[in-house]
Design a protein around this motif. Structure first.
Motif, PDB file in Angstrom:
ATOM      1  N   GLU A   1       0.862  -1.189   0.000  1.00 26.34           N
ATOM      2  CA  GLU A   1       0.000   0.000   0.000  1.00 26.34           C
ATOM      3  C   GLU A   1       0.898   1.238   0.000  1.00 26.34           C
ATOM      4  O   GLU A   1       2.060   1.183   0.407  1.00 26.34           O
ATOM      5  CB  GLU A   1      -0.878  -0.013   1.266  1.00 26.34           C
ATOM      6  CG  GLU A   1      -1.907   1.086   1.355  1.00 26.34           C
ATOM      7  CD  GLU A   1      -2.702   1.012   2.662  1.00 26.34           C
ATOM      8  OE1 GLU A   1      -3.222   2.076   3.088  1.00 26.34           O
ATOM      9  OE2 GLU A   1      -2.799  -0.089   3.259  1.00 26.34           O
TER      10      GLU A   1
ATOM     11  N   GLU B   1       1.962  -1.235  11.686  1.00 20.78           N
ATOM     12  CA  GLU B   1       0.560  -1.599  11.470  1.00 20.78           C
ATOM     13  C   GLU B   1      -0.230  -0.323  11.228  1.00 20.78           C
ATOM     14  O   GLU B   1      -0.057   0.676  11.920  1.00 20.78           O
ATOM     15  CB  GLU B   1       0.025  -2.331  12.703  1.00 20.78           C
ATOM     16  CG  GLU B   1      -1.408  -2.808  12.570  1.00 20.78           C
ATOM     17  CD  GLU B   1      -1.860  -3.569  13.816  1.00 20.78           C
ATOM     18  OE1 GLU B   1      -2.243  -4.733  13.674  1.00 20.78           O
ATOM     19  OE2 GLU B   1      -1.799  -2.973  14.921  1.00 20.78           O
TER      20      GLU B   1
ATOM     21  N   GLY C   1      -4.299   0.445  10.363  1.00 20.86           N
ATOM     22  CA  GLY C   1      -5.595  -0.189  10.131  1.00 20.86           C
ATOM     23  C   GLY C   1      -5.456  -1.693  10.257  1.00 20.86           C
ATOM     24  O   GLY C   1      -4.917  -2.194  11.235  1.00 20.86           O
ATOM     25  N   SER C   2      -5.883  -2.407   9.236  1.00 21.60           N
ATOM     26  CA  SER C   2      -5.785  -3.872   9.262  1.00 21.60           C
ATOM     27  C   SER C   2      -4.534  -4.378   8.544  1.00 21.60           C
ATOM     28  O   SER C   2      -4.294  -5.579   8.475  1.00 21.60           O
ATOM     29  CB  SER C   2      -7.025  -4.475   8.586  1.00 21.60           C
ATOM     30  OG  SER C   2      -7.111  -4.032   7.242  1.00 21.60           O
ATOM     31  N   GLN C   3      -3.729  -3.448   8.027  1.00 20.65           N
ATOM     32  CA  GLN C   3      -2.560  -3.819   7.260  1.00 20.65           C
ATOM     33  C   GLN C   3      -1.279  -3.819   8.112  1.00 20.65           C
ATOM     34  O   GLN C   3      -1.086  -2.939   8.939  1.00 20.65           O
ATOM     35  CB  GLN C   3      -2.351  -2.847   6.089  1.00 20.65           C
ATOM     36  CG  GLN C   3      -3.450  -2.895   5.039  1.00 20.65           C
ATOM     37  CD  GLN C   3      -3.262  -4.058   4.072  1.00 20.65           C
ATOM     38  OE1 GLN C   3      -2.579  -5.030   4.370  1.00 20.65           O
ATOM     39  NE2 GLN C   3      -3.879  -3.964   2.906  1.00 20.65           N
ATOM     40  N   LYS C   4      -0.457  -4.803   7.877  1.00 23.57           N
ATOM     41  CA  LYS C   4       0.869  -4.868   8.492  1.00 23.57           C
ATOM     42  C   LYS C   4       1.921  -4.943   7.385  1.00 23.57           C
ATOM     43  O   LYS C   4       1.680  -5.568   6.352  1.00 23.57           O
ATOM     44  CB  LYS C   4       1.000  -6.085   9.413  1.00 23.57           C
ATOM     45  CG  LYS C   4       0.187  -6.011  10.688  1.00 23.57           C
ATOM     46  CD  LYS C   4       0.427  -7.239  11.540  1.00 23.57           C
ATOM     47  CE  LYS C   4      -0.410  -7.193  12.813  1.00 23.57           C
ATOM     48  NZ  LYS C   4      -0.196  -8.413  13.654  1.00 23.57           N
TER      49      LYS C   4
END
Length: 286
Positions: A61, A84, A86-89
């Motif tokens: 991203e 991290e 949001g829901s992204q790592k």
């Protein structure tokens, strides 16, 4: 009025001091813990969230200015952070977070690279000499510093084995490259034939196969230089042999060649070399 005196025995004083020290340690630990897991705000126009800590990895991203990121883990050797949002790592090149002029959208991947520049010799080790007594160590440093300046302007993570005329142990040079997981290591040198005007030209050396691609890229870029191109060769040098990272050594002319040295000593030639190194790195990573 009667004076009231309070006496403390040695045990009470001792435990009091221990208590204060423990409170101090807890306070420092809490501060460091908070700092470690803080949520930095991105000041760059955008940075990449990568699948792994490498400029060659997949981009998950593109993170934008003013976004907050939660730090999960820091690698103090490489300066890549696992984060991290949001829901992204994923992983970010931490040195780019505060670069207000950086925009991953149009910058390419070079800025995410860690480049180790190694100006050969230095300090008590002068390297080879020209007929007028000029020392190799002087020109390796001048050339490497010109590369450093160009790469820093592109927000690259650049590490020098030396910034000044100081002695640097040979073994420590590849060790540094291995420790920081350099994406490219470049050692700068100027050659000697051992006899005046017996040889001339520049040459690129490599040892491990992981350097094949970059060695070829930089050799092609050097074709615009006014010196004879001696090509790419195998070099059994400690800084290459002990280097697990993609590593090359460049000999940018012969100090004991009158023709070569007439260029080596010029700032304009050193700048041409620096420009070519920077273009080669840009091409390699993009």
């Amino acid at each position: 009025m009667k004076k009231i005196s309070v006496k403390f025995n040695q045990k009470q004083i001792f435990f009091g001091i221990i208590g204060l020290l423990l409170l101090g340690i807890i306070g420092i630990f809490a501060y460091k813990l908070n700092e470690y897991f803080s949520e930095p705000v991105i000041k760059a126009k955008s940075i990449n969230l990568d699948a792994s800590p490498s400029p060659k990895s997949k981009i998950i991203e593109r993170l934008k200015k003013d976004q907050k990121i939660k730090v999960l883990k820091k690698n103090n050797n490489t300066d890549w952070w696992q984060v991290e949002i949001g829901s992204q790592k994923g992983w970010v090149a931490s040195w780019l977070i505060q670069k207000k002029n950086y925009n991953a959208k149009n910058a390419g991947r070079l800025a995410e690279a860690t480049i180790v520049l190694d100006p050969g010799h230095g300090g008590v080790n002068s390297g080879t000499q020209a007929s007028n007594g000029a020392m190799e160590k002087t020109y390796t440093l001048r050339t490497a510093l010109k590369v450093y300046k160009l790469l820093k302007a592109k927000n690259v993570h650049v590490i020098m084995t030396r910034h000044t005329n100081k002695t640097v142990a040979l073994a420590s040079r590849p060790a540094l490259s291995n420790r920081v997981k350099a994406n490219i290591y470049i050692s700068f040198h100027f050659n000697s034939a051992g006899e005046q005007n017996a040889a001339e030209g520049y040459e690129v050396f490599k040892y491990h196969h992981n350097a094949n691609s970059f060695a070829s890229t930089i050799d092609k870029q050097f074709n615009n230089l006014p010196l004879y191109n001696r090509g790419v060769s195998f070099g059994n040098f400690e800084v290459l042999r002990d280097n697990k990272r993609p590593a090359i050594l460049v000999e940018m002319g012969f100090m004991d060649s009158d023709y070569d040295f007439s260029y080596i000593q010029k700032s304009s030639y050193q700048q041409k070399v620096a420009n070519d190194v920077t273009k080669s790195l840009t091409s390699y990573f993009n």
